[in-house]
Structure formats: structure tokens, C-alpha cells
Design an enzyme around this catalytic site. Structure first.
Site, PDB file in Angstrom:
ATOM      1  CE1 TYR A  67      52.134  81.022  77.423  1.00 24.03           C
ATOM      2  CE2 TYR A  67      53.799  79.990  76.034  1.00 24.03           C
ATOM      3  CZ  TYR A  67      52.493  80.364  76.252  1.00 24.03           C
ATOM      4  OH  TYR A  67      51.531  80.090  75.307  1.00 24.03           O
ATOM      5  CG  ASP A 122      52.600  76.029  83.915  1.00 22.38           C
ATOM      6  OD1 ASP A 122      51.528  75.961  84.554  1.00 22.38           O
ATOM      7  OD2 ASP A 122      52.648  76.139  82.675  1.00 22.38           O
ATOM      8  NE  ARG A 176      57.146  74.953  73.986  1.00 21.92           N
ATOM      9  CZ  ARG A 176      56.363  75.238  75.025  1.00 21.92           C
ATOM     10  NH1 ARG A 176      55.132  75.670  74.825  1.00 21.92           N
ATOM     11  NH2 ARG A 176      56.805  75.082  76.257  1.00 21.92           N
ATOM     12  CE  LYS A 204      57.992  76.959  80.315  1.00 18.47           C
ATOM     13  NZ  LYS A 204      56.600  77.029  80.832  1.00 18.47           N
ATOM     14  CG  HIS A 214      53.741  79.989  83.992  1.00 23.58           C
ATOM     15  ND1 HIS A 214      52.359  79.952  83.922  1.00 23.58           N
ATOM     16  CD2 HIS A 214      54.201  79.585  82.784  1.00 23.58           C
ATOM     17  CE1 HIS A 214      51.994  79.518  82.720  1.00 23.58           C
ATOM     18  NE2 HIS A 214      53.090  79.302  82.017  1.00 23.58           N
ATOM     19  CD  GLU A 230      52.393  83.577  82.263  1.00 25.97           C
ATOM     20  OE1 GLU A 230      52.979  83.925  83.297  1.00 25.97           O
ATOM     21  OE2 GLU A 230      52.966  83.476  81.149  1.00 25.97           O
TER      22      GLU A 230
END
Length: 363
Positions: free
Chosen positions: A93, A270, A15, A74, A95, A117
């Protein structure tokens, strides 16, 4: 504003943070976008696509990272920590609840880090930037689970849909949110026997209107989980507590009681995962066997379908990216949803849920 789009470095993560159409919106608004060469190639997006949208293609990761705002998919990996610096905006993101090392590096760097997120619509209990990837991950969870149930892949050789005269495989889904709902849609479509367990009775009522009698809906408690997990051919973990580590709902002792060759897919990996025996894997080596059960723990599942995932993610992130580009950190003052997404700023960990996980990092 100068915006950098580095190529993702996570294993088989294809991505890309900004699509060419998103770049065009930004450049037409007067912003400069610097895309690392080949950043979008895995999603079918060429350097020429980006050039024609107004981006400048740069040859190195450092050249993409050395900008006022970084838009990724990510979290930064260890090799990218050296690019983090003060007075920089990072939008991706993160996490953090499951990644202490990254949390500490973000704090040390002084960067302003906003996590997709945890961007949340106030009062609506919606996570608009997590939802598109949750939809994709939920659908993929059954697709991958069905594959690894095949005997050649290490599974017990069960066809989820069954055939006339042979009962269908059983899919048990822990959590009836977006991931669980989408997983159930695919499992029902394949003809599987499906159970969803959730602690939210109102959500279960909604799911009844959606699925009717095609899905068995159970209140999630230890007794129901124990019975359902033992009978599952495919167990899908779909538990989300925004910003926090997922609770362990399935112990090692319970995994031992599953049938050999059953499959576990934990979409919450994750955020730490909800199965005691499951740990993160990768697209290169997606599964391992523990207690006789196939465990799938790829934390970036939507990376398997990068064209679809990139388009879906950009549809949701672009309005926020534009606002950050136009206003910088002041966007956090005018947009409450973005403010909810702020995790780290000025050498401080600020997100309440992550602070609960790492109370010793409070400055």
C-alpha cells in the site's frame, strides 16, 4: 526471484506482507524468500513458521530489503528510504496522493512501485487488493467509534444500541462503498440508528436491497450532509476516489455544530481524509479532541487485528505476487489489473490520478 519481507515499522503495525502459507507457494515455485526476523510475530506467526515454509530468516531490515522484489503492507517510512533502489520491485500500500515526500523519494530511487490500492480490475470498477482491508476497516470503524463514545474515553457517553425507553445512538456514514456498507452492517447489528449518504443513486438502490428500512439512505449533497452531521453521535468518513485525495465534505464550521463528545472516525485519512479537522493519528495515540469532538484518524486501522488482516490480505495479493515473481516487470504487460497498480517506474510518476495531485512532478 529473491523476495524480501521486512518487518513493518509503522506504529503498532503488526501485519506482515507474506504469510507462511504464501511463502510456501513461492518457494515451491522456485523463488527464494527472505523474511526479517520477528516480522510476523505480532500476527502470531513465528520465525519457525516461516522456516518450515521454506523462507530464510534474516537478522536485519537491510538484508530483507536488499532483494529484487519487496512485499510489504504499509508504505516505506523515512527510515526505510535508504533501502529503495533502482531495478527493485516494491509491492505494498502506498497512498501517494497524501504523501508528497514518499512520492519524491520513490521517483528519485528509480524503483518500480506498485500500489495495492490502485490495482484495478479493468471494466469491473473493482479494487481487489483494497477490498479486504476496506471490509475490516469498515467493521472496525464502528467498533472503535463505540469505544470512544464511552465517557471514560472522552465521548459523550452514548450506547449505540440504546436500551428500552432510551433512543439508540445515531451513526452517519459518508460513502456507501465497501467501507460504508461494512460499517453499516456492524452499526445495524449493534442496534444503532444508521444513515448512509452517497452520490451514486445506483449504489443507494443496491443498499436498499441489502438493508431495507433498517438504514436511511440519502443522496449526498451539502444540505443533507449538514443536517446529518449535526445529529450524529458517530460520524464515519468512508469516501474513496481511487488514487486521489479524498474531498473535504465536513468543514470545521460543521464540526463545531456537532454535539460535544461526538466521535469522528475517518477511514479515508490515508488519502487525506474527508473531514477538515481530522489529521492522522496512531494506534498508540488514536484520538484527540478538536472543537469538542473526539477525532479518530488511525490510517492503518486493520493493523489492530493483524492475524485476521494478514490472512485476508494474502488471500488477495498472493496471485499477483506469484505473477510478479515469475515474470518480473513483464507481468505489467500481461496483467492489466497490475498495470493499473503501477505508480512509479524509471524515475517517473506514472499513475494518472496521482499525477493530477502532483502535476509539478511530471518529468
Amino acid at each position: 526471484m529473491e523476495i524480501g519481507v521486512p518487518k513493518e515499522t509503522k506504529d503498532q503495525e503488526f501485519r506482515v506482507g507474506l504469510s507462511p502459507s504464501s511463502v510456501r507457494v513461492l518457494t515451491e515455485s522456485g523463488h527464494a524468500v527472505f523474511v526479517e526476523t520477528q516480522a510476523g510475530i505480532g500476527a502470531g506467526l513465528t520465525d519457525d513458521d516461516y522456516r518450515s515454509s521454506g523462507a530464510e530468516i534474516v537478522e536485519t531490515a537491510a538484508a530483507a530489503w536488499n532483494r529484487e522484489m519487496i512485499v510489504k503492507v504499509k508504505e516505506p517510512l523515512t527510515s526505510e528510504y535508504k533501502f529503495l533502489h533502482k531495478n527493485q520491485l516494491l509491492f505494498t500500500y502506498l497512498h501517494l496522493a497524501a504523501n508528497r515526500q514518499l512520492t519524491e523519494h520513490l521517483i528519485d530511487s528509480g524503483i518500480c512501485a506498485i500500489a495495492y490500492e490502485t490495482v484495478e480490475q479493468p471494466g469491473a470498477n473493482r479494487l481487489p487488493l483494497l477490498t479486504p482491508m476496506s471490509i475490516i476497516a469498515g467493521r472496525l470503524a464502528v467498533q472503535f467509534g463505540a469505544r470512544f463514545l464511552e465517557r471514560q474515553q472522552g465521548g459523550r457517553g452514548v450506547l449505540l444500541g440504546g436500551v428500552p425507553g432510551v433512543k439508540a445512538g445515531k451513526v452517519v456514514i459518508l460513502g456507501g462503498g465497501v467501507v460504508g456498507t461494512e460499517a453499516a452492517k456492524i452499526a445495524v447489528g449493534m442496534g444503532a440508528s444508521v444513515q448512509i449518504l452517497d452520490v451514486n443513486v445506483e449504489r443507494l438502490s443496491y443498499l436498499e436491497t441489502l438493508f431495507g428500512s433498517r438504514v436511511e439512505l440519502l443522496y449526498s449533497n451539502s444540505a443533507h450532509i449538514e443536517t446529518a452531521v449535526k445529529e450524529a453521535d458517530l460520524l464515519i468518513g468512508a469516501v474513496l476516489i481511487p488514487g486521489r485525495k479524498a474531498p473535504i465534505l465536513v468543514s470545521r464550521d460543521l464540526v463545531k455544530q456537532m454535539r460535544p463528545g461526538s466521535v469522528l472516525v475517518d477511514v479515508a485519512v490515508d488519502q487525506g481524509g474527508c473531514v477538515e479537522t481530522l489529521h492522522p493519528t496512531s494506534h498508540t495515540k488514536p484520538v484527540y479532541i478538536d472543537e469538542g469532538v473526539v477525532h479518530y484518524g488511525v490510517p492503518n486501522m486493520p493493523g489492530a487485528v493483524p492475524w485476521t488482516s494478514t490472512q485476508a490480505l494474502n488471500n488477495s495479493t498472493l496471485p499477483y505476487v506469484v505473477q510478479l515473481a515469475n515474470l518480473g516487470v513483464k507481468a505489467l504487460e500481461v496483467n492489466p489489473a497490475l498495470a493499473k497498480g503501477l505508480n512509479v517506474k524509471n524515475h517517473r510518476l506514472v499513475h494518472p490520478a496521482v499525477l493530477e495531485v502532483f502535476p509539478d512532478l511530471v518529468s
